[in-house]
Design a protein around this motif. Structure first.
Motif, mmCIF file in Angstrom:
data_model
loop_
_atom_site.group_PDB
_atom_site.id
_atom_site.type_symbol
_atom_site.label_atom_id
_atom_site.label_comp_id
_atom_site.label_asym_id
_atom_site.label_seq_id
_atom_site.Cartn_x
_atom_site.Cartn_y
_atom_site.Cartn_z
ATOM 1 N N TYR A 81 -17.844 -5.642 4.597
ATOM 2 C CA TYR A 81 -16.935 -5.343 3.499
ATOM 3 C C TYR A 81 -17.640 -5.640 2.177
ATOM 4 C CZ TYR A 81 -15.987 -10.385 3.326
ATOM 5 O OH TYR A 81 -16.122 -11.737 3.231
ATOM 6 N N GLU A 126 -8.803 5.852 1.566
ATOM 7 C CA GLU A 126 -7.343 5.987 1.637
ATOM 8 C C GLU A 126 -6.731 5.871 0.248
ATOM 9 O OE1 GLU A 126 -6.126 2.981 4.380
ATOM 10 O OE2 GLU A 126 -6.614 4.180 6.163
ATOM 11 N N ALA A 136 0.822 -1.215 0.000
ATOM 12 C CA ALA A 136 0.000 0.000 0.000
ATOM 13 C C ALA A 136 0.853 1.261 0.000
ATOM 14 C CB ALA A 136 -0.924 -0.014 1.224
ATOM 15 N N LYS A 178 -13.169 2.903 4.521
ATOM 16 C CA LYS A 178 -11.883 3.444 4.966
ATOM 17 C C LYS A 178 -10.779 3.114 3.967
ATOM 18 C CE LYS A 178 -8.543 3.286 8.752
ATOM 19 N NZ LYS A 178 -8.193 2.683 10.068
ATOM 20 N N SER A 179 -10.729 1.856 3.510
ATOM 21 C CA SER A 179 -9.643 1.453 2.609
ATOM 22 C C SER A 179 -9.743 2.155 1.256
ATOM 23 C CB SER A 179 -9.642 -0.069 2.427
ATOM 24 O OG SER A 179 -10.862 -0.524 1.865
ATOM 25 N N GLU A 208 -8.813 -9.109 -0.741
ATOM 26 C CA GLU A 208 -9.199 -8.276 0.399
ATOM 27 C C GLU A 208 -10.559 -7.635 0.120
ATOM 28 O OE1 GLU A 208 -6.339 -5.464 1.755
ATOM 29 O OE2 GLU A 208 -4.638 -6.771 1.300
#
Length: 242
Positions: free
Chosen positions: A216, A187, A125, A183-184, A178
């Motif tokens: 998710y 980002e 990341a 949030k992910s 994933e």
């Protein structure tokens, strides 16, 4: 019995002729029937070497509502399941149940699954460039308007919805396996969209999964091109190059 399902998310009109799938007068390179036969053959070899007799059946599944297939070869229909027949197909397994032999077959198959040598995990990341970028030239210098982002370099103007499709597709391949969360994704795009925009896109274009208190999402489509082709006609704001 083992059921092998080769799933193809094809959309549009296809013709099956002389053993090949054809779309827009062009032959589809990968033949789904050949692929499912190859998978069935591999399983037969595994069980033959283990001296196990088992019945293996293969089907090609076309789950897309927009898929249409035409053929004069009537022999193919028994090997195909289209979306309207999915419930009927699943019902045949209703009376099935697990046994020790079934567990043994699963274990044997699992022992022969090999890791993809060309894939070594998710992206780091910290090495991924964050923010929205132009789908035409790849530039990150975009001007924000109410419903669009316009590229300073090439003038391409893409809707926020198009950008969200690209973000979700990118996440799927950058962070393979994933589940996405608000949030992910925020980002990944450098918080350039409000969290409500991200949430609406999740509900429209993703499958929702709950695990305890966590939620998710997984992208419904194969990639950005697939998603854009299927959804652009229903988008409120269009994209264009100025």
């Amino acid at each position: 019995m083992i059921a092998v399902n080769e799933i193809k998310n094809y959309s549009g009109e296809y013709y099956y002729k002389n053993g090949r799938f054809i779309k827009n007068n062009e032959v589809v390179p990968d033949n789904p029937f050949t692929q499912v036969d190859r998978a069935v053959g591999k399983l037969y070899r595994i069980f033959r070497n283990a001296k196990i007799t088992v019945d293996i059946k293969g089907k090609v599944i076309f789950p897309n509502d927009d898929f249409k297939l035409y053929s004069e070869d009537n022999s193919i229909w028994k090997n195909i399941v289209i979306r309207m027949d999915l419930k009927k197909y699943f019902r045949q397994f209703k009376e099935s149940y697990n046994t020790e032999k079934a567990e043994g077959l699963v274990s044997l198959i699992r022992e022969h699954i090999t890791e993809n040598p060309y894939f070594n995990g998710s992206s780091n990341a910290e090495r991924v460039s964050t923010g929205l970028y132009c789908g035409n030239c790849g530039g990150f210098n975009l001007i924000k308007t109410r419903y669009h982002r316009q590229c300073v370099s090439c003038g391409m103007k893409e809707s926020n919805e198009t950008h969200m499709l690209r973000v979700m597709s990118d996440f799927k391949y950058l962070f393979y396996g994933e589940g996405m969360t608000r949030k992910s994704v925020l980002e990944l795009i450098g918080n350039e969209f409000d969290k409500k925009v991200v949430y609406r896109a999740f509900l429209k274009y993703c499958d929702v999964h709950k695990k305890g208190n966590q939620t998710y999402y997984t992208f419904k489509y194969h990639d950005f091109d697939d998603a854009y082709k299927q959804t652009k006609k229903n988008m409120k704001h269009r994209d264009y190059l100025t």
